[in-house]
Design a protein around this motif. Structure first.
Motif, short mmCIF file in Angstrom:
data_model
loop_
_atom_site.label_atom_id
_atom_site.label_comp_id
_atom_site.label_asym_id
_atom_site.label_seq_id
_atom_site.Cartn_x
_atom_site.Cartn_y
_atom_site.Cartn_z
N ARG A 66 67.11 43.76 33.41
CA ARG A 66 68.42 43.14 33.20
C ARG A 66 69.27 43.33 34.44
O ARG A 66 68.91 44.06 35.36
CB ARG A 66 69.13 43.72 31.98
CG ARG A 66 69.61 45.16 32.10
CD ARG A 66 70.36 45.60 30.85
NE ARG A 66 69.56 45.40 29.65
CZ ARG A 66 69.86 44.51 28.69
NH1 ARG A 66 70.97 43.77 28.80
NH2 ARG A 66 69.10 44.37 27.64
N THR A 67 70.45 42.71 34.40
CA THR A 67 71.47 42.88 35.43
C THR A 67 72.70 43.51 34.80
O THR A 67 73.10 43.12 33.69
CB THR A 67 71.85 41.52 36.05
OG1 THR A 67 70.75 41.00 36.79
CG2 THR A 67 73.05 41.64 36.98
N TRP A 68 73.31 44.46 35.51
CA TRP A 68 74.55 45.10 35.09
C TRP A 68 75.70 44.58 35.93
O TRP A 68 75.56 44.39 37.14
CB TRP A 68 74.44 46.61 35.24
CG TRP A 68 73.45 47.23 34.30
CD1 TRP A 68 72.10 47.36 34.49
CD2 TRP A 68 73.73 47.81 33.03
NE1 TRP A 68 71.53 47.97 33.40
CE2 TRP A 68 72.51 48.26 32.49
CE3 TRP A 68 74.91 47.98 32.28
CZ2 TRP A 68 72.42 48.88 31.24
CZ3 TRP A 68 74.83 48.59 31.04
CH2 TRP A 68 73.59 49.04 30.53
N MET A 69 76.86 44.37 35.28
CA MET A 69 78.07 43.96 35.98
C MET A 69 79.26 44.70 35.37
O MET A 69 79.14 45.35 34.33
CB MET A 69 78.27 42.44 35.87
CG MET A 69 77.18 41.60 36.52
SD MET A 69 77.46 39.80 36.38
CE MET A 69 78.94 39.60 37.38
N ALA A 70 80.42 44.62 36.03
CA ALA A 70 81.66 45.23 35.54
C ALA A 70 82.76 44.19 35.55
O ALA A 70 82.90 43.43 36.52
CB ALA A 70 82.04 46.44 36.40
N TRP A 71 83.55 44.17 34.51
CA TRP A 71 84.57 43.13 34.31
C TRP A 71 85.86 43.49 35.05
O TRP A 71 86.35 44.62 34.95
CB TRP A 71 84.85 42.99 32.82
CG TRP A 71 85.68 41.81 32.43
CD1 TRP A 71 86.89 41.82 31.81
CD2 TRP A 71 85.34 40.43 32.58
NE1 TRP A 71 87.32 40.55 31.55
CE2 TRP A 71 86.38 39.67 32.02
CE3 TRP A 71 84.24 39.76 33.12
CZ2 TRP A 71 86.37 38.27 32.01
CZ3 TRP A 71 84.23 38.37 33.11
CH2 TRP A 71 85.28 37.65 32.55
N PRO A 72 86.45 42.55 35.81
CA PRO A 72 87.71 42.85 36.50
C PRO A 72 88.84 43.18 35.52
O PRO A 72 89.03 42.50 34.51
CB PRO A 72 88.00 41.54 37.24
CG PRO A 72 86.68 40.85 37.37
CD PRO A 72 85.94 41.20 36.12
N GLY A 108 78.13 55.33 37.09
CA GLY A 108 76.71 55.42 37.39
C GLY A 108 75.96 56.17 36.32
O GLY A 108 74.92 55.71 35.81
N ALA A 109 76.45 57.34 35.93
CA ALA A 109 75.80 58.14 34.90
C ALA A 109 75.86 57.43 33.54
O ALA A 109 74.91 57.49 32.75
CB ALA A 109 76.45 59.51 34.82
N TYR A 110 76.98 56.74 33.27
CA TYR A 110 77.13 56.04 32.00
C TYR A 110 76.11 54.91 31.88
O TYR A 110 75.41 54.79 30.85
CB TYR A 110 78.54 55.49 31.91
CG TYR A 110 78.79 54.57 30.74
CD1 TYR A 110 78.71 55.03 29.43
CD2 TYR A 110 79.12 53.23 30.94
CE1 TYR A 110 78.95 54.19 28.36
CE2 TYR A 110 79.37 52.38 29.88
CZ TYR A 110 79.28 52.86 28.58
OH TYR A 110 79.51 52.02 27.52
N VAL A 111 75.98 54.10 32.91
CA VAL A 111 75.02 52.99 32.89
C VAL A 111 73.59 53.53 32.84
O VAL A 111 72.73 53.01 32.10
CB VAL A 111 75.23 52.07 34.11
CG1 VAL A 111 74.08 51.09 34.25
CG2 VAL A 111 76.55 51.32 33.98
N SER A 112 73.32 54.58 33.58
CA SER A 112 71.99 55.20 33.53
C SER A 112 71.64 55.62 32.11
O SER A 112 70.52 55.38 31.63
CB SER A 112 71.95 56.40 34.48
OG SER A 112 70.73 57.10 34.37
N ASP A 113 72.59 56.23 31.43
CA ASP A 113 72.36 56.68 30.06
C ASP A 113 72.12 55.49 29.13
O ASP A 113 71.21 55.51 28.30
CB ASP A 113 73.55 57.50 29.59
CG ASP A 113 73.33 58.09 28.20
OD1 ASP A 113 72.39 58.89 28.04
OD2 ASP A 113 74.09 57.74 27.28
N LEU A 114 72.93 54.44 29.26
CA LEU A 114 72.74 53.25 28.43
C LEU A 114 71.38 52.61 28.65
O LEU A 114 70.79 52.05 27.72
CB LEU A 114 73.84 52.23 28.72
CG LEU A 114 75.24 52.51 28.17
CD1 LEU A 114 76.19 51.40 28.59
CD2 LEU A 114 75.22 52.65 26.66
N ALA A 115 70.89 52.69 29.89
CA ALA A 115 69.60 52.10 30.21
C ALA A 115 68.43 52.99 29.79
O ALA A 115 67.27 52.59 29.92
CB ALA A 115 69.51 51.83 31.72
N GLY A 116 68.73 54.18 29.32
CA GLY A 116 67.67 55.10 28.92
C GLY A 116 66.96 55.73 30.09
O GLY A 116 65.79 56.13 29.97
N ALA A 117 67.66 55.83 31.22
CA ALA A 117 67.04 56.36 32.43
C ALA A 117 67.41 57.84 32.62
O ALA A 117 68.46 58.30 32.17
CB ALA A 117 67.51 55.57 33.65
#
Length: 339
Positions: free
Chosen positions: A13-19, A122-131
């Motif tokens: 997938r691709t991750w993005m952040a909303w302005p 970074g840590a939050y997205v990593s956790d959501l991705a199960g990494a």
């Protein structure tokens, strides 16, 4: 051993952040334009792979209205919207997924920047991705690195060696940390980034608007054909340097020059509009456009480089006004076991 796959490897997938409201988008009109631009990129990528958008608390409904129904939304406190830089750098060992959580300090603790929330993304997205999260003390951003997947990484001296990010770090220490985290073995150091990238909202030299690997042994490089622009001589030097380099496998680099758009000035300074700041997703190249005569030329270059991918151009002028491009607002999560 964990390594960062090249961007052309299959994505999960691709991750993005909303302005959200912040100094980068300093009025309601600017924020609305930014959200429309981010949404256009997200929708383009979603045609080819899943997209997850991190939004600030309470902003999901507004984001949904622009993004459509098929983009995943998650809420988390944000300061800014540059997921390439605040998000993790994903790595794999061929089977397992991990993520490097670099230290983030607002692109060198710039006066306008806030990063208390973004430093945790970074840590939050990593956790959501199960990494599994690999924490690094190096101040670095995803836009400041580019890999070929076979051991080579592109860097710039004004980023990783800049006193605003890593005072006291030597070149050897930076390389050791980069190699340990990305699984690379050779760093190619470019002297600096494009002139416009040192303006108010610039990154002070990210490599991803200057040069990028298209495949092992092949680099696309920004060139400025107009001698009136200060990047003219800079780019000549960078292209010459890259043509004299070899990669981690000992191959001489093939350099494909991509000319800058014709506009020389934008947003009160030298334009750093660049087609190099593209994003590879599954089956596509999402390429910046600038309503410029060279848009079609750039699309043709990337179509030749990626004949099996669809080239999709998205107007990036609003994104560049905020300090980056399409690559800067996207971050790939590789498909573990398929690097």
């Amino acid at each position: 051993m964990f390594r960062m796959p090249p961007e052309w490897a299959p994505h999960e997938r691709t991750w993005m952040a909303w302005p959200g409201p912040n100094p980068t988008f300093d009025d309601a009109d600017g924020l609305a334009r930014a959200r429309e631009a981010w949404a256009a990129v997200a929708r383009a990528v979603r045609r080819f792979e899943p997209v997850t958008m991190v939004t600030g608390p309470g902003q999901s409904a507004g984001a949904r209205a622009l993004l459509g129904p098929d983009i995943e939304l998650v809420e988390r406190e944000l300061d800014d919207a540059w997921m390439r830089d605040i998000g993790p750098t994903f790595v794999t060992d061929g089977e397992r997924l991990a993520a490097v959580d670099w230290t983030f300090n607002g692109w060198g603790a710039q006066s306008w920047a806030r990063w208390g929330h973004d430093a945790k993304i970074g840590a939050y997205v990593s956790d959501l991705a199960g990494a599994r999260t690999h924490t690094s003390e190096l101040v670095n951003e995803g836009g400041a690195i580019h890999v070929d997947g076979e051991g080579t990484v592109l860097l710039t001296e004004t980023v990783q060696l800049g006193a605003e990010r890593n005072p006291g770090w030597t070149r050897e220490q930076v390389e050791a940390e980069i190699h340990a985290r990305l699984g690379t073995t050779k760093a190619i150091w470019l002297p600096r980034g494009l002139s416009g990238d040192y303006g108010e909202f610039g990154t002070r030299g990210h490599v991803d608007i200057v040069a990028a690997f298209a495949r092992p042994g092949v680099v696309v490089a920004h060139t400025q054909p107009d001698p009136a622009h200060p990047d003219h001589e800079l780019c000549r030097g960078i292209v010459a340097q890259l043509r004299a380099e070899t990669d981690a496998k000992g191959r001489p680099l093939e350099v494909v020059e991509v000319q800058a758009p014709t506009v020389l000035e934008a947003d009160g300074g030298w334009a750093d509009y660049s087609y190099i700041n593209h994003y590879l997703c599954n089956g596509a190249v999402v390429l910046c456009s600038f309503d410029d005569p060279r848009d079609a030329e750039a699309a043709a270059v990337f179509q030749r480089l990626f004949p099996d991918r669809t080239v999709v151009q998205v107007d990036a002028r609003t994104i560049f006004a905020g300090g980056g491009g399409i690559h800067c607002i996207t971050q790939q999560q590789p498909l573990a076991g398929r690097s």
